[in-house]
Design a protein around this motif. Structure first.
Motif, mmCIF file in Angstrom:
data_model
loop_
_atom_site.group_PDB
_atom_site.id
_atom_site.type_symbol
_atom_site.label_atom_id
_atom_site.label_comp_id
_atom_site.label_asym_id
_atom_site.label_seq_id
_atom_site.Cartn_x
_atom_site.Cartn_y
_atom_site.Cartn_z
ATOM 1 N N LEU A 121 0.556 -0.100 -9.749
ATOM 2 C CA LEU A 121 -0.291 -0.819 -10.700
ATOM 3 C C LEU A 121 -1.621 -0.128 -10.938
ATOM 4 C CD1 LEU A 121 0.333 -4.474 -9.425
ATOM 5 C CD2 LEU A 121 1.372 -3.337 -11.398
ATOM 6 N N GLY A 122 -1.901 0.943 -10.215
ATOM 7 C CA GLY A 122 -3.151 1.669 -10.388
ATOM 8 C C GLY A 122 -4.366 0.943 -9.869
ATOM 9 N N LEU A 123 -4.209 0.124 -8.827
ATOM 10 C CA LEU A 123 -5.345 -0.619 -8.282
ATOM 11 C C LEU A 123 -6.248 0.308 -7.488
ATOM 12 C CD1 LEU A 123 -3.528 -3.844 -7.033
ATOM 13 C CD2 LEU A 123 -4.676 -3.455 -9.223
ATOM 14 N N PRO A 124 -7.570 0.100 -7.561
ATOM 15 C CA PRO A 124 -8.488 0.934 -6.761
ATOM 16 C C PRO A 124 -8.239 0.736 -5.267
ATOM 17 C CG PRO A 124 -9.670 -0.299 -8.444
ATOM 18 C CD PRO A 124 -8.283 -0.850 -8.414
ATOM 19 N N LEU A 125 -8.704 1.708 -4.495
ATOM 20 C CA LEU A 125 -8.458 1.686 -3.055
ATOM 21 C C LEU A 125 -9.124 0.485 -2.389
ATOM 22 C CD1 LEU A 125 -6.979 3.413 -0.977
ATOM 23 C CD2 LEU A 125 -9.118 4.585 -0.529
ATOM 24 N N GLU A 185 -1.153 10.645 -4.500
ATOM 25 C CA GLU A 185 0.276 10.380 -4.631
ATOM 26 C C GLU A 185 0.704 9.127 -3.880
ATOM 27 O OE1 GLU A 185 -0.206 13.569 -1.378
ATOM 28 O OE2 GLU A 185 -1.181 12.940 -3.233
ATOM 29 N N ARG A 186 -0.235 8.209 -3.629
ATOM 30 C CA ARG A 186 0.104 7.008 -2.870
ATOM 31 C C ARG A 186 1.132 6.174 -3.611
ATOM 32 N NH1 ARG A 186 -3.661 2.327 -3.850
ATOM 33 N NH2 ARG A 186 -4.818 2.765 -5.757
ATOM 34 N N ARG A 187 1.855 5.388 -2.838
ATOM 35 C CA ARG A 187 2.947 4.581 -3.396
ATOM 36 C C ARG A 187 2.639 3.107 -3.185
ATOM 37 N NH1 ARG A 187 7.456 8.208 -0.214
ATOM 38 N NH2 ARG A 187 6.875 10.226 -1.103
ATOM 39 N N GLY A 188 3.692 2.281 -3.218
ATOM 40 C CA GLY A 188 3.512 0.850 -3.055
ATOM 41 C C GLY A 188 3.147 0.182 -4.360
ATOM 42 N N THR A 242 0.802 -1.231 0.000
ATOM 43 C CA THR A 242 0.000 0.000 0.000
ATOM 44 C C THR A 242 0.826 1.269 0.000
ATOM 45 O OG1 THR A 242 -0.120 0.124 2.419
ATOM 46 C CG2 THR A 242 -1.765 -1.233 1.301
ATOM 47 N N GLY A 243 2.130 1.177 0.299
ATOM 48 C CA GLY A 243 2.936 2.377 0.465
ATOM 49 C C GLY A 243 2.789 2.930 1.870
ATOM 50 N N PRO A 244 3.432 4.061 2.178
ATOM 51 C CA PRO A 244 3.305 4.671 3.502
ATOM 52 C C PRO A 244 1.851 4.937 3.844
ATOM 53 C CG PRO A 244 5.057 5.726 2.254
ATOM 54 C CD PRO A 244 4.348 4.809 1.302
#
Length: 636
Positions: free
Chosen positions: A317-321, A309-312, A299-301
C-alpha cells in the motif's frame, strides 16, 4: 521449543553482524534474580538489597568520577572507555537489582498482608467479593479411590472485600484462586462477583495466590458488576471463532481456538498429552509465533521491512515506515486484548515490540538489547514473572534464536544444506537445546521427537493463524464466511494434530530423565557436550549416519530389538499387571496380539502404553470391577 515473535528475524537470511551487544543482559539478569529472591524474602532482606544496590551503584559512580577528575588534573589521557563502560554496566545492574528487589518485595507482601492468608490457614468459611483477573479454565478430574472427582473450574481473581462467618467485613486487595462449578466457565476478566465458600492455603508456598476459595453450591455466579466493554468485545470475538469452528472435525474443532487465541477449553486430555510429549505445547499457549505471523503479514520479512524492497501489506500500500510501526503497535495491542493479557500473551507482545524495533532500526543486532530491556520492563511490571517457567522458556528460546540460530544456520549452509532447511533446523535445534533442561525439570523426561515434530508442524502454523484470525474478525459480520475460513484453517490444524499424535505414539518418543536442578544441570552438560562435538561429527558423514541410526532405533524401538536388550515383554506371557498409577489393570493373553483387560486405571495413557509394549492390538473383552468408569481408548 517455545515460539517467539523474534524467530523470523533470527532466521532471516542475510549477513551475520558483529558480536551481539550484551550490555543490557547483565542488568536484565540482575532485575530478574533480585525480583525472584525478594518475592518471598523478609522485609529486612528486601530493604538491605535495595539500599545496598543503590549505595554500591552510587559509590561506584562516585569512584569513577573521582578517578576521571584526577586524571584530568594530572593531564593524563582518560583513554579507558572500556573501564568506564564496565563501571557503567555494573552500576546499571546494581540499580536494576534494587528496583527488582523493591517491586518483588512489594508484590510478595501483597500476598501476605490482610486477613485472607490467616483465614486460609484456619480453613474459615467466608463471603468474598472479587474481580476476575484471569481466564476460567477446567481442571482435569482426579481419581480418588474408585471415584473420579468432578471437574472444577478455576479462575484467578483479586479479592476486594471479605466477610467472615462472624460478620466482620474488611476491604482487601489480595490475589485469590476461585474453584467453582461449570456455570462459572463463561465469566470474563474484569467481572466483579460475590462468592461464599471455604478458604484453604495454596498448595505451593511462595505462589502469587494468597488463598484458595472453594465456592459453595452449584449455581451460577452472583455477578455484581459486569465486564468492561473491551472485554465484552474480545469475548464476542472469541465466541464467534468457537461458533465458526463448531462444524469441523473433532481435532480441528478443539485445536483451532487454541492455536489462534489460546482457548484450550475444548482440547481433550489425550490430545493435550500428545502435544506435551512432542513439546508442541507452545502452539496451544498463545506465543510470539502467532503474533510474528500477523506482523509479517503487515510489515513483510523483518530483514526487508526497512528497505525499499520491503513487502507485506504496508509495502504493497506504500505506507510510510513510521505509520507502519504505529499500525504494528495497534496490532500488538489488539492481540493482547483478544488473547487476554496473561503472562504468555505479555511475553508475546514484548517479542512483537522487539520486531517493531527491528523495523525501526533495520539491524538484527539491536534485538538482543531490546529483549533484555523487555525482560526488565516485564519483570518490573509483574514481578511474579521472575518465577514463571513459561516466561523463562520464552526468554531462553528467544535468546537462542537471536544468538545461536544464525550461527548454526550459517554453519549448516557452509556444509551444503539448503538455506531454508538450514534456517529451520538451526531455529528448532537452538530453541530445543536451551529449553530442554527446563522442560526436564517440569516433566522429568526428554523428548526425542521434539525437533522433528516442531519442524513438521511449523509449516502449518502460519496458514492456521492467518485463516483463524480472519475467521475471528469475520464472525461478527458474516458467520457463513467465517465458517468457510475456519474450514480452510482446519486442514493445517489437522496436520498439526496428526504430527502430535504420531510423534507421541512412537515407542521411544520420550525417555525418563531425573527432574529437579540436578537433572537440569546434567541435561545441560550433555547438551553442551553434544554441541561441542557436533562440528567434528559434521565432518564425518559415517559418524553422522551412525548417530542418526541410533536415534532412529531409540525412537522406533523395534520389538525384537527391545526384547533382546531388555527382556520385555517375555515370550509366551500369560498374565501381566500393568503399572497404571492409582488403580489396577491386568492383561490376560487371549491369542496372538489379543488380550482380555481387567480394569484400566484412572487415565488411558498408562494402560495404552502397557498394551502397546505387549504388542496387543485387539481387546475383545474389557472387565470393570469397580464403579469407576475411566476414559479408556481401545487400541483395536
Amino acid at each position: 521449543m517455545t515460539g517467539t515473535a523474534a524467530d523470523l528475524e533470527a532466521r532471516a537470511p542475510g549477513p551475520v553482524e558483529g558480536p551481539p551487544d550484551l550490555r543490557l543482559v547483565v542488568p536484565a539478569l540482575a532485575t530478574w534474580g533480585a525480583a525472584a529472591i525478594c518475592l518471598t524474602a523478609d522485609v529486612p532482606v528486601v530493604v538491605a538489597m535495595c539500599a545496598g544496590g543503590v549505595v554500591a551503584a552510587g559509590g561506584l559512580a562516585l569512584a569513577v568520577r573521582v578517578l576521571a577528575v584526577r586524571a584530568r588534573a594530572r593531564r593524563v589521557p582518560a583513554g579507558r572507555p572500556r573501564a568506564a563502560a564496565v563501571a557503567a554496566a555494573v552500576a546499571a545492574a546494581l540499580l536494576c537489582a534494587s528496583a527488582g528487589a523493591a517491586v518483588g518485595g512489594l508484590a510478595g507482601a501483597q500476598t501476605r498482608r490482610g486477613p485472607l492468608p490467616q483465614l486460609a490457614r484456619q480453613y474459615a468459611r467466608v463471603t468474598v467479593e472479587a474481580t476476575v483477573t484471569g481466564d476460567p479454565r477446567v481442571t482435569r478430574p482426579r481419581a480418588r479411590g474408585a471415584v473420579q472427582a468432578a471437574p472444577a473450574v478455576v479462575l484467578e481473581a483479586e479479592a476486594t472485600r471479605v466477610v467472615t462467618a462472624q460478620g466482620a467485613a474488611t476491604a482487601v486487595r489480595t490475589p485469590v484462586l476461585l474453584m467453582a462449578r461449570q456455570s462459572w466457565l463463561g465469566l470474563l476478566p474484569s467481572t466483579r462477583v460475590r462468592a461464599e465458600g471455604r478458604l484453604a492455603p495454596p498448595s505451593r508456598q511462595g505462589d502469587r495466590i494468597a488463598a484458595v476459595l472453594r465456592v459453595r453450591g452449584d449455581g451460577p455466579p452472583q455477578v455484581l458488576v459486569g465486564p468492561s466493554a473491551a472485554q465484552r468485545f474480545a469475548g464476542r470475538l472469541r465466541a464467534g471463532l468457537r461458533t465458526a469452528s463448531d462444524g469441523l472435525a473433532p481435532d480441528a474443532r478443539a485445536l483451532l481456538p487454541g492455536l489462534v487465541v489460546g482457548d484450550t477449553s475444548r482440547v481433550p486430555a489425550e490430545l493435550d498429552e500428545a502435544f506435551r510429549a512432542t513439546d508442541l505445547t507452545h502452539l496451544l499457549a498463545v506465543s510470539g509465533g502467532n503474533l510474528a505471523v500477523l506482523l509479517v503479514l503487515l510489515t513483510g520479512p523483518p530483514h526487508l521491512a526497512a528497505r525499499a524492497e520491503r513487502r507485506g501489506l504496508a509495502g504493497r500500500l506504500g505506507l510510510p515506515l513510521r505509520l507502519t510501526a504505529v499500525l504494528g503497535g495497534g496490532l500488538v495491542l489488539g492481540f493482547v486484548l483478544v488473547c487476554r493479557p496473561g503472562p504468555s500473551v505479555l511475553r508475546a507482545a514484548a517479542c512483537g515490540l522487539i520486531t517493531l524495533l527491528a523495523l525501526a532500526t533495520g539491524r538484527r543486532r539491536s534485538l538482543l538489547p531490546a529483549l533484555a530491556a523487555a525482560v526488565v520492563l516485564l519483570v518490573l511490571y509483574d514481578p511474579w514473572l521472575a518465577r514463571d517457567y513459561g516466561f523463562l522458556l520464552s526468554v531462553l528460546a528467544t535468546g537462542a534464536l537471536l544468538t545461536l540460530a544464525p550461527r548454526w544456520s550459517g554453519a549448516l549452509r557452509r556444509r551444503g544444506v539448503p538455506p531454508r532447511i538450514a534456517e529451520a533446523l538451526a531455529a528448532a535445534g537452538a530453541a530445543q537445546a536451551v529449553c530442554a533442561p527446563v522442560l526436564a525439570v517440569l516433566a522429568s523426561r526428554v523428548s526425542l521427537v521434539a525437533v522433528p515434530c516442531n519442524l513438521l508442524a511449523e509449516p502449518a502454523v502460519a496458514p492456521a493463524t492467518v485463516l483463524g484470525f480472519a475467521a475471528l474478525a469475520t464472525a461478527p459480520l458474516a458467520m457463513p464466511v467465517a465458517e468457510q475460513l475456519a474450514r480452510l484453517a482446519g486442514w493445517p490444524v489437522l496436520w498439526t494434530a496428526a504430527v502430535a499424535r504420531t510423534g507421541a505414539g512412537l515407542p521411544g518418543a520420550g525417555v525418563p530423565w531425573p527432574g529437579g536442578p540436578a537433572g537440569a544441570l546434567a541435561l545441560a552438560a550433555v547438551t553442551a557436550a553434544a554441541v561441542l562435538l557436533a562440528p567434528r561429527l559434521l565432518r564425518r558423514p559415517w559418524a553422522c549416519a551412525a548417530c542418526a541410526l541410533l536415534l532412529l532405533l531409540a525412537v522406533l524401538r523395534p520389538a525384537p530389538l527391545e526384547r533382546a536388550v531388555t527382556g520385555w515383554p517375555p515370550p509366551g506371557w500369560r498374565l501381566v499387571a500393568c503399572d497404571v498409577g492409582q488403580g489396577d489393570a491386568l492383561a490376560l493373553a487371549a491369542g496372538p496380539h489379543t488380550a482380555v483387560v481387567v480394569d484400566a486405571g484412572p487415565e488411558p495413557g498408562a494402560v495404552d502404553r502397557c498394551l502397546r509394549e505387549l504388542d496387543v492390538d485387539t481387546v475383545p473383552l474389557l472387565l470393570l470391577t469397580h464403579f469407576f468408569f475411566p476414559r479408556f481408548r481401545s487400541v483395536s
